[in-house]
Design a protein around this motif. Structure first.
Motif, mmCIF file in Angstrom:
data_model
loop_
_atom_site.group_PDB
_atom_site.id
_atom_site.type_symbol
_atom_site.label_atom_id
_atom_site.label_comp_id
_atom_site.label_asym_id
_atom_site.label_seq_id
_atom_site.Cartn_x
_atom_site.Cartn_y
_atom_site.Cartn_z
ATOM 1 N N GLU A 156 0.921 -1.235 0.033
ATOM 2 C CA GLU A 156 -0.135 -0.076 -0.135
ATOM 3 C C GLU A 156 0.732 1.426 0.114
ATOM 4 O O GLU A 156 0.836 2.373 0.802
ATOM 5 N N THR A 157 1.972 1.391 -0.820
ATOM 6 C CA THR A 157 2.775 2.523 -1.174
ATOM 7 C C THR A 157 1.883 3.805 -1.690
ATOM 8 O O THR A 157 0.951 3.389 -2.632
ATOM 9 N N ALA A 158 2.020 4.934 -1.561
ATOM 10 C CA ALA A 158 1.212 6.026 -2.010
ATOM 11 C C ALA A 158 1.619 5.897 -3.463
ATOM 12 O O ALA A 158 2.610 5.934 -3.970
ATOM 13 N N THR A 159 0.437 6.207 -4.277
ATOM 14 C CA THR A 159 0.531 6.135 -5.837
ATOM 15 C C THR A 159 0.236 7.828 -6.057
ATOM 16 O O THR A 159 -0.599 8.619 -5.599
ATOM 17 N N PRO A 160 1.125 8.159 -6.750
ATOM 18 C CA PRO A 160 1.390 9.624 -7.339
ATOM 19 C C PRO A 160 0.030 9.754 -8.238
ATOM 20 O O PRO A 160 -0.380 8.963 -8.939
ATOM 21 N N LYS A 161 -0.564 10.970 -8.329
ATOM 22 C CA LYS A 161 -1.753 11.334 -9.121
ATOM 23 C C LYS A 161 -1.369 11.327 -10.593
ATOM 24 O O LYS A 161 -0.238 12.144 -10.902
ATOM 25 N N PRO A 162 -1.911 10.610 -11.514
ATOM 26 C CA PRO A 162 -1.541 10.323 -12.749
ATOM 27 C C PRO A 162 -2.016 11.565 -13.679
ATOM 28 O O PRO A 162 -2.928 12.277 -13.018
ATOM 29 N N THR A 163 -1.762 11.707 -14.860
ATOM 30 C CA THR A 163 -2.156 13.013 -15.570
ATOM 31 C C THR A 163 -2.741 12.522 -17.044
ATOM 32 O O THR A 163 -2.808 11.115 -17.108
ATOM 33 N N GLY A 164 -3.357 13.112 -17.633
ATOM 34 C CA GLY A 164 -3.845 12.883 -18.732
ATOM 35 C C GLY A 164 -5.399 12.876 -18.875
ATOM 36 O O GLY A 164 -6.016 13.434 -17.665
ATOM 37 N N THR A 165 -6.019 12.371 -19.637
ATOM 38 C CA THR A 165 -7.665 12.226 -19.458
ATOM 39 C C THR A 165 -7.965 11.089 -18.317
ATOM 40 O O THR A 165 -7.143 10.670 -17.861
ATOM 41 N N ALA A 167 -9.559 8.356 -18.578
ATOM 42 C CA ALA A 167 -9.248 6.961 -18.874
ATOM 43 C C ALA A 167 -7.823 6.672 -18.655
ATOM 44 O O ALA A 167 -7.196 5.656 -18.460
ATOM 45 N N GLN A 168 -7.058 7.634 -19.047
ATOM 46 C CA GLN A 168 -5.506 7.586 -18.891
ATOM 47 C C GLN A 168 -5.217 7.591 -17.590
ATOM 48 O O GLN A 168 -4.153 6.617 -17.307
ATOM 49 N N GLN A 169 -5.834 8.220 -16.763
ATOM 50 C CA GLN A 169 -5.317 8.371 -15.502
ATOM 51 C C GLN A 169 -5.797 6.920 -14.692
ATOM 52 O O GLN A 169 -4.982 6.400 -13.869
ATOM 53 N N VAL A 170 -6.972 6.305 -14.987
ATOM 54 C CA VAL A 170 -7.028 5.130 -14.640
ATOM 55 C C VAL A 170 -6.233 4.030 -14.755
ATOM 56 O O VAL A 170 -5.831 3.128 -14.141
ATOM 57 N N ALA A 171 -6.061 4.006 -16.423
ATOM 58 C CA ALA A 171 -5.265 2.948 -16.757
ATOM 59 C C ALA A 171 -3.942 3.018 -16.204
ATOM 60 O O ALA A 171 -3.062 1.961 -16.289
ATOM 61 N N ALA A 172 -3.284 4.098 -15.786
ATOM 62 C CA ALA A 172 -2.177 4.229 -15.348
ATOM 63 C C ALA A 172 -1.895 3.624 -13.822
ATOM 64 O O ALA A 172 -0.692 3.334 -13.273
ATOM 65 N N ILE A 173 -2.814 3.179 -13.312
ATOM 66 C CA ILE A 173 -2.907 2.751 -11.917
ATOM 67 C C ILE A 173 -2.766 1.031 -12.199
ATOM 68 O O ILE A 173 -3.580 0.263 -13.004
ATOM 69 N N GLN A 174 -1.794 0.488 -11.618
ATOM 70 C CA GLN A 174 -1.649 -0.815 -11.884
ATOM 71 C C GLN A 174 -2.341 -1.748 -11.110
ATOM 72 O O GLN A 174 -2.532 -1.388 -9.876
ATOM 73 N N LYS A 175 -2.980 -2.936 -11.505
ATOM 74 C CA LYS A 175 -3.781 -3.780 -10.930
ATOM 75 C C LYS A 175 -3.031 -4.939 -10.452
ATOM 76 O O LYS A 175 -2.082 -5.538 -11.305
ATOM 77 N N GLU A 183 -7.712 -9.517 -1.590
ATOM 78 C CA GLU A 183 -6.433 -8.486 -1.296
ATOM 79 C C GLU A 183 -5.920 -7.721 -2.510
ATOM 80 O O GLU A 183 -5.718 -6.613 -2.337
ATOM 81 N N ASP A 184 -6.117 -8.434 -3.659
ATOM 82 C CA ASP A 184 -5.960 -7.574 -4.981
ATOM 83 C C ASP A 184 -6.933 -6.346 -5.205
ATOM 84 O O ASP A 184 -6.622 -5.221 -5.292
ATOM 85 N N GLY A 185 -8.334 -6.888 -4.949
ATOM 86 C CA GLY A 185 -9.157 -5.515 -5.034
ATOM 87 C C GLY A 185 -9.125 -4.661 -3.900
ATOM 88 O O GLY A 185 -9.316 -3.201 -4.436
ATOM 89 N N TYR A 186 -8.440 -4.890 -2.794
ATOM 90 C CA TYR A 186 -8.481 -3.755 -1.800
ATOM 91 C C TYR A 186 -7.228 -3.213 -2.263
ATOM 92 O O TYR A 186 -7.131 -1.660 -2.128
ATOM 93 N N THR A 187 -6.173 -3.623 -2.553
ATOM 94 C CA THR A 187 -4.919 -2.828 -2.926
ATOM 95 C C THR A 187 -5.221 -2.212 -4.100
ATOM 96 O O THR A 187 -4.820 -0.773 -4.069
ATOM 97 N N TYR A 188 -5.825 -2.544 -5.060
ATOM 98 C CA TYR A 188 -6.300 -1.664 -6.289
ATOM 99 C C TYR A 188 -7.238 -0.514 -5.949
ATOM 100 O O TYR A 188 -6.772 0.644 -6.260
ATOM 101 N N GLY A 189 -8.119 -0.720 -5.233
ATOM 102 C CA GLY A 189 -9.202 0.301 -4.557
ATOM 103 C C GLY A 189 -8.067 1.299 -3.731
ATOM 104 O O GLY A 189 -8.485 2.481 -3.911
ATOM 105 N N PHE A 190 -7.225 0.904 -3.010
ATOM 106 C CA PHE A 190 -6.480 1.654 -2.239
ATOM 107 C C PHE A 190 -5.341 2.704 -3.187
ATOM 108 O O PHE A 190 -5.212 4.001 -2.962
ATOM 109 N N ARG A 191 -4.962 2.005 -4.358
ATOM 110 C CA ARG A 191 -4.209 2.796 -5.158
ATOM 111 C C ARG A 191 -4.991 3.823 -6.009
ATOM 112 O O ARG A 191 -4.704 5.015 -6.137
#
Length: 309
Positions: A156-165, A167-175, A183-191
């Motif tokens: 659960e390391t802090a994720t920097p705020k992505p840029t772009g549209t 859709a691009q911001q969401v796509a930049a978050i790693q699943k 566990e994966d769902g919570y970690t992705y939601g946290f990011r």
């Protein structure tokens, strides 16, 4: 002459007997009418009988005087029967009116409760409509304090705020893909939450809490769901999420955090200080020894701000 006087006396006697008979017939009619009315009232008050019907207090005499005898006793009995029936009808009518009054009171109380409930539901719906699921990111609210954040595992390391549209911001978050969907769902939601993509974060976190209520991450997800609502400016929905996490899973690892943030959500909603102080008191009583130093400091500051006793 004597014959004429005897005839006159006989005529007077016959006339007097006729008047008495007419009076008796009229009273008998009143008695019958009152008895019918009383039975009708009894059927309304005691449907089906069930042994609740009332019998007249005065019953007719078994020995009927022969015609021509003085009518004073019969008229007196009929008068008593009429009075008794009138009293019973009055009593039954009073019982019906009392029942109708109680029914009106119950209806008024129910209508008042319904209006109050409808108003609370409308407030929650209004808060939900103000937070879109696919709209632009809402700026986080400055809580004016340093909240005690949950201890994060290494993932659960802090994720920097992505840029772009969007859709691009969401796509930049790693699943993540560890093989544990909760566990994966919570970690992705946290990011997503850390990147301030609150609507997407809420969907992921709510899915984990709903699908895996027995998983340890259910408590984490429900608590972070409330945080996502609170950070996006929806304190009413945040309060619901925090309260449900504490109420449904009081032994969960984030139950104490939910109580802590519930007090903050109530403060944002401008609820009475007594309600906020009650939450702080319950937090201290149930989870006091488990609270971190940072959270204890936050509780102390909150109690001072609310002037809790």
């Amino acid at each position: 002459m004597r014959i004429l006087m005897a005839a006159a006396a006989l005529s007077a006697l016959v006339a007097g007997t006729g008047v008495a008979h007419a009076q008796s017939t009229a009273i008998e009619g009143r008695v019958d009418r009152l008895e019918r009315e009383m039975r009708a009232v009894q059927r309304k008050v005691f449907p089906g009988g069930a042994g609740q019907t009332l019998e007249p207090q005065i019953v007719p005499e078994t020995n009927v005087n022969a015609p021509g005898t003085p009518a004073g006793s019969a008229l007196s009995d009929l008068t008593q029967r009429v009075a008794a029936l009138e009293n019973q009808v009055t009593s039954m009518t009073g019982q019906v009116e009392q029942g109708q009054y109680r029914l009106r009171q119950l209806e008024e109380a129910f209508n008042a409760y319904k209006r109050s409930t409808d108003a609370r539901l409308k407030a929650l719906e209004d808060g939900a409509s103000s937070v879109g699921t696919g709209g632009p990111v809402i700026a986080p609210v400055d809580l004016g304090e340093t909240p005690a954040r949950p201890t994060r595992p290494p993932a659960e390391t802090a994720t920097p705020k992505p840029t772009g549209t969007r859709a691009q911001q969401v796509a930049a978050i790693q699943k993540p893909n560890s093989g544990d969907p909760a566990e994966d769902g919570y970690t992705y939601g946290f990011r997503l939450w850390s990147a301030k993509l609150y609507p997407e974060a809420r969907r992921e976190l709510e899915a984990v809490a709903t699908k895996y209520p027995q998983h340890r991450r259910a408590s984490y997800s429900q608590n972070l769901l409330g945080r996502a609502y609170l950070d996006s400016g929806a304190p009413s929905l945040a309060a619901v999420a925090f309260y449900e996490n504490y109420k449904k899973n009081p032994n969960g690892e984030r139950a104490a955090d939910s109580l802590y943030y519930l007090a903050q959500a109530l403060t944002k909603l401008k609820k009475p200080a007594s309600e906020v102080c009650k939450v702080y008191t319950e937090l201290d009583q149930l989870y006091g020894p488990q609270l971190s130093a940072e959270m204890k400091a936050g509780v102390a500051e909150g109690r001072v701000a609310q002037k809790c006793k």
